[in-house]
Motif scaffolding. Sequence first.
Motif, PDB file in Angstrom:
ATOM      1  N   ALA A  18       0.840  -1.215   0.000  1.00  0.00           N
ATOM      2  CA  ALA A  18       0.000   0.000   0.000  1.00  0.00           C
ATOM      3  C   ALA A  18       0.867   1.254   0.000  1.00  0.00           C
ATOM      4  CB  ALA A  18      -0.934  -0.005   1.205  1.00  0.00           C
ATOM      5  N   LEU A  19       1.888   1.289   0.859  1.00  0.00           N
ATOM      6  CA  LEU A  19       2.768   2.460   0.933  1.00  0.00           C
ATOM      7  C   LEU A  19       3.459   2.693  -0.414  1.00  0.00           C
ATOM      8  CD1 LEU A  19       4.242   1.755   4.474  1.00  0.00           C
ATOM      9  CD2 LEU A  19       3.030   3.857   3.837  1.00  0.00           C
ATOM     10  N   ASN A  20       3.882   1.611  -1.060  1.00  0.00           N
ATOM     11  CA  ASN A  20       4.549   1.737  -2.362  1.00  0.00           C
ATOM     12  C   ASN A  20       3.585   2.218  -3.448  1.00  0.00           C
ATOM     13  OD1 ASN A  20       6.797   0.777  -1.087  1.00  0.00           O
ATOM     14  ND2 ASN A  20       6.763  -1.254  -2.038  1.00  0.00           N
ATOM     15  N   LEU A  21       2.373   1.645  -3.459  1.00  0.00           N
ATOM     16  CA  LEU A  21       1.393   2.054  -4.470  1.00  0.00           C
ATOM     17  C   LEU A  21       1.074   3.540  -4.339  1.00  0.00           C
ATOM     18  CD1 LEU A  21      -1.106  -0.956  -4.374  1.00  0.00           C
ATOM     19  CD2 LEU A  21       0.168  -0.203  -6.392  1.00  0.00           C
ATOM     20  N   LYS A  22       1.002   4.005  -3.089  1.00  0.00           N
ATOM     21  CA  LYS A  22       0.672   5.422  -2.845  1.00  0.00           C
ATOM     22  C   LYS A  22       1.913   6.306  -2.995  1.00  0.00           C
ATOM     23  CE  LYS A  22      -3.669   4.683  -1.339  1.00  0.00           C
ATOM     24  NZ  LYS A  22      -4.862   5.232  -2.023  1.00  0.00           N
ATOM     25  N   LYS A  81      -4.680   8.608  -4.289  1.00  0.00           N
ATOM     26  CA  LYS A  81      -4.286   7.961  -5.542  1.00  0.00           C
ATOM     27  C   LYS A  81      -3.150   6.971  -5.390  1.00  0.00           C
ATOM     28  CE  LYS A  81      -6.212  11.405  -8.511  1.00  0.00           C
ATOM     29  NZ  LYS A  81      -6.031  12.579  -9.323  1.00  0.00           N
ATOM     30  N   PRO A  82      -3.260   5.803  -6.030  1.00  0.00           N
ATOM     31  CA  PRO A  82      -4.469   5.261  -6.660  1.00  0.00           C
ATOM     32  C   PRO A  82      -5.424   4.725  -5.601  1.00  0.00           C
ATOM     33  CG  PRO A  82      -2.734   3.614  -6.710  1.00  0.00           C
ATOM     34  CD  PRO A  82      -2.149   4.837  -6.066  1.00  0.00           C
ATOM     35  N   PRO A  83      -6.732   4.822  -5.860  1.00  0.00           N
ATOM     36  CA  PRO A  83      -7.688   4.309  -4.859  1.00  0.00           C
ATOM     37  C   PRO A  83      -7.606   2.793  -4.733  1.00  0.00           C
ATOM     38  CG  PRO A  83      -8.833   4.935  -6.872  1.00  0.00           C
ATOM     39  CD  PRO A  83      -7.406   5.354  -7.059  1.00  0.00           C
ATOM     40  N   LEU A  84      -7.746   2.319  -3.518  1.00  0.00           N
ATOM     41  CA  LEU A  84      -7.677   0.867  -3.281  1.00  0.00           C
ATOM     42  C   LEU A  84      -9.052   0.255  -3.047  1.00  0.00           C
ATOM     43  CD1 LEU A  84      -4.470   0.861  -1.059  1.00  0.00           C
ATOM     44  CD2 LEU A  84      -4.669   0.315  -3.491  1.00  0.00           C
ATOM     45  N   LEU A  85     -10.069   1.096  -3.059  1.00  0.00           N
ATOM     46  CA  LEU A  85     -11.458   0.629  -2.958  1.00  0.00           C
ATOM     47  C   LEU A  85     -12.265   1.307  -4.062  1.00  0.00           C
ATOM     48  CD1 LEU A  85     -12.077   0.967   0.900  1.00  0.00           C
ATOM     49  CD2 LEU A  85     -11.970  -1.179  -0.374  1.00  0.00           C
ATOM     50  N   PRO A  86     -13.293   0.614  -4.601  1.00  0.00           N
ATOM     51  CA  PRO A  86     -14.154   1.228  -5.616  1.00  0.00           C
ATOM     52  C   PRO A  86     -14.984   2.366  -5.009  1.00  0.00           C
ATOM     53  CG  PRO A  86     -14.568  -1.149  -5.413  1.00  0.00           C
ATOM     54  CD  PRO A  86     -13.716  -0.745  -4.265  1.00  0.00           C
ATOM     55  N   GLU A  87     -15.769   3.013  -5.850  1.00  0.00           N
ATOM     56  CA  GLU A  87     -16.547   4.161  -5.366  1.00  0.00           C
ATOM     57  C   GLU A  87     -17.868   3.786  -4.716  1.00  0.00           C
ATOM     58  OE1 GLU A  87     -17.115   7.482  -7.981  1.00  0.00           O
ATOM     59  OE2 GLU A  87     -14.977   7.526  -8.475  1.00  0.00           O
ATOM     60  N   SER A  88     -18.563   2.785  -5.284  1.00  0.00           N
ATOM     61  CA  SER A  88     -19.901   2.475  -4.758  1.00  0.00           C
ATOM     62  C   SER A  88     -19.799   1.719  -3.442  1.00  0.00           C
ATOM     63  CB  SER A  88     -20.681   1.624  -5.769  1.00  0.00           C
ATOM     64  OG  SER A  88     -20.205   0.296  -5.754  1.00  0.00           O
ATOM     65  N   ALA A  89     -20.786   1.917  -2.583  1.00  0.00           N
ATOM     66  CA  ALA A  89     -20.809   1.235  -1.284  1.00  0.00           C
ATOM     67  C   ALA A  89     -20.824  -0.285  -1.476  1.00  0.00           C
ATOM     68  CB  ALA A  89     -22.022   1.683  -0.473  1.00  0.00           C
ATOM     69  N   GLU A  90     -21.565  -0.755  -2.489  1.00  0.00           N
ATOM     70  CA  GLU A  90     -21.630  -2.202  -2.745  1.00  0.00           C
ATOM     71  C   GLU A  90     -20.267  -2.725  -3.195  1.00  0.00           C
ATOM     72  OE1 GLU A  90     -23.725  -0.026  -4.016  1.00  0.00           O
ATOM     73  OE2 GLU A  90     -25.669  -0.545  -3.115  1.00  0.00           O
ATOM     74  N   LEU A 204       4.211  -5.429 -11.170  1.00  0.00           N
ATOM     75  CA  LEU A 204       4.210  -4.021 -10.751  1.00  0.00           C
ATOM     76  C   LEU A 204       5.313  -3.788  -9.719  1.00  0.00           C
ATOM     77  CD1 LEU A 204       0.357  -3.477 -10.235  1.00  0.00           C
ATOM     78  CD2 LEU A 204       1.727  -2.944 -12.267  1.00  0.00           C
ATOM     79  N   GLU A 205       6.007  -2.667  -9.882  1.00  0.00           N
ATOM     80  CA  GLU A 205       7.142  -2.344  -9.014  1.00  0.00           C
ATOM     81  C   GLU A 205       6.724  -2.270  -7.534  1.00  0.00           C
ATOM     82  OE1 GLU A 205       9.951  -2.471 -10.319  1.00  0.00           O
ATOM     83  OE2 GLU A 205      11.247  -1.684  -8.736  1.00  0.00           O
ATOM     84  N   ALA A 206       5.536  -1.746  -7.275  1.00  0.00           N
ATOM     85  CA  ALA A 206       5.075  -1.578  -5.887  1.00  0.00           C
ATOM     86  C   ALA A 206       4.969  -2.918  -5.159  1.00  0.00           C
ATOM     87  CB  ALA A 206       3.719  -0.864  -5.863  1.00  0.00           C
ATOM     88  N   PHE A 207       4.537  -3.927  -5.865  1.00  0.00           N
ATOM     89  CA  PHE A 207       4.425  -5.270  -5.272  1.00  0.00           C
ATOM     90  C   PHE A 207       5.810  -5.909  -5.158  1.00  0.00           C
ATOM     91  CE2 PHE A 207       0.037  -4.640  -6.371  1.00  0.00           C
ATOM     92  CZ  PHE A 207      -0.684  -5.464  -5.528  1.00  0.00           C
ATOM     93  N   HIS A 208       6.571  -5.780  -6.231  1.00  0.00           N
ATOM     94  CA  HIS A 208       7.901  -6.403  -6.260  1.00  0.00           C
ATOM     95  C   HIS A 208       8.777  -5.870  -5.119  1.00  0.00           C
ATOM     96  CE1 HIS A 208      11.569  -8.104  -7.848  1.00  0.00           C
ATOM     97  NE2 HIS A 208      12.128  -6.906  -7.787  1.00  0.00           N
TER      98      HIS A 208
END
Lengths: 219, 219
Positions: A18-22, A81-90, A204-208
């Motif tokens: 998460a820290l890398n993605l952000k 950014k990037p969001p880790l959850l979608p926009e809709s509550a569902e 993806l670099e963030a995961f690697h």
Amino acid sequence: MKLYSYWRSSAAYRVRIALNLKQLDYQLLPVHLLNNGGEQFSEHYHRLNPQHRLPALQLHDGRVLTQSMAIIEYLDESYSKPPLLPESAEGRAWVRSLAQLIGCDIHPLNNLRVLRYLSDWGEHDSDQNAHWYRHWLQLGLSEFDAMLTQAPQDWCSKGRFCVGDSVSMADLLLIPQLYNAHRYELDLSSLPRLLEIEQHCMSLEAFHQAAPEQQPDAV
Amino acid sequence: MKLYSYWRSSAAYRVRIALNLKQLDYQLLPVHLLNNGGEQFSEHYHRLNPQHRLPALQLHDGRVLTQSMAIIEYLDESYSKPPLLPESAEGRAWVRSLAQLIGCDIHPLNNLRVLRYLSDWGEHDSDQNAHWYRHWLQLGLSEFDAMLTQAPQDWCSKGRFCVGDSVSMADLLLIPQLYNAHRYELDLSSLPRLLEIEQHCMSLEAFHQAAPEQQPDAV
């Protein structure tokens, strides 16, 4: 920010992704879960997290956040950014339920303290512990796969990642468990979709960069 | 909305409290976890939740949400009053970490399927299972109490509830575990703060009506 981490901790691995993605700068402070009777039990770490568990994220003002999924949601709310959850509550509920399937129904059963308790108390040897570990991991990953297969189409159950073509919190929980699955030599041939997601994530670099082997405290 | 529930399921109990607090109408559909080999394994329930676990919340459009904490967050995002999480990102992380301490670090270890696996596989008798159950519950509740004691004052660690004078998601997770603690005759005298919170919560109609004994499928 300071992240208290251990290279092989699945929960710390999630937060590192998460820290890398952000694209956030953070200082990594290794806490060795085995050396010196477990550094998570030190007086210093007790003051940070009386639960003696990893990870912990210390904010600029000194306050400490614990529990990996709570930390990930904090990062997502604070750095959009990037969001880790979608926009809709569902959609958000869907991603959270996938994450919690792993964070609640797999990981806690296979944690170091549980394996240790099984050994001490039930006099299990390491073979029996590996059997226990594989049982919950195999069951949980199969259930995860069944959830993806059965999901309504508008919940983006197809795509490169768990939820469509964007990384979500579900991927952050899945990848460290797949790392564990490889380590314990689980047969994942019946779960090709999960292996595909893993391949996309690890490109993806963030995961690697978050992977256990890339950590400064890796042995 | 339809809630698939079992009277003694702690996870279903959490969601029942949330639905009551939000004053939402819902149809309760009991799924008996023991009868007929476990009704959660029926074909009908499998189509709703391939993980075969409770609770599941079916929305008006037919879609199904699973995982109690994900469901509670969905209800909180969809029906704002009363809020179950504070406004600040730090405060939200704090409440989520308390909830996850229970939802991840206590409950999954003491789940029916784990106790059953321990019995079948490790040949544990019911006394040994009760010992296991009490161990994780006592440890987890003590950790929960330590978190409250050690929390920074601006995170409202004092007050009638877990977080100040408003009910939060943390209370929704705590109360069902205290119910389990009483059932297993745990000595909670060293945790008076938790018992006070319980008293305040149980004086509210939303908690009282959600309790196992109030359910239509209670035995």
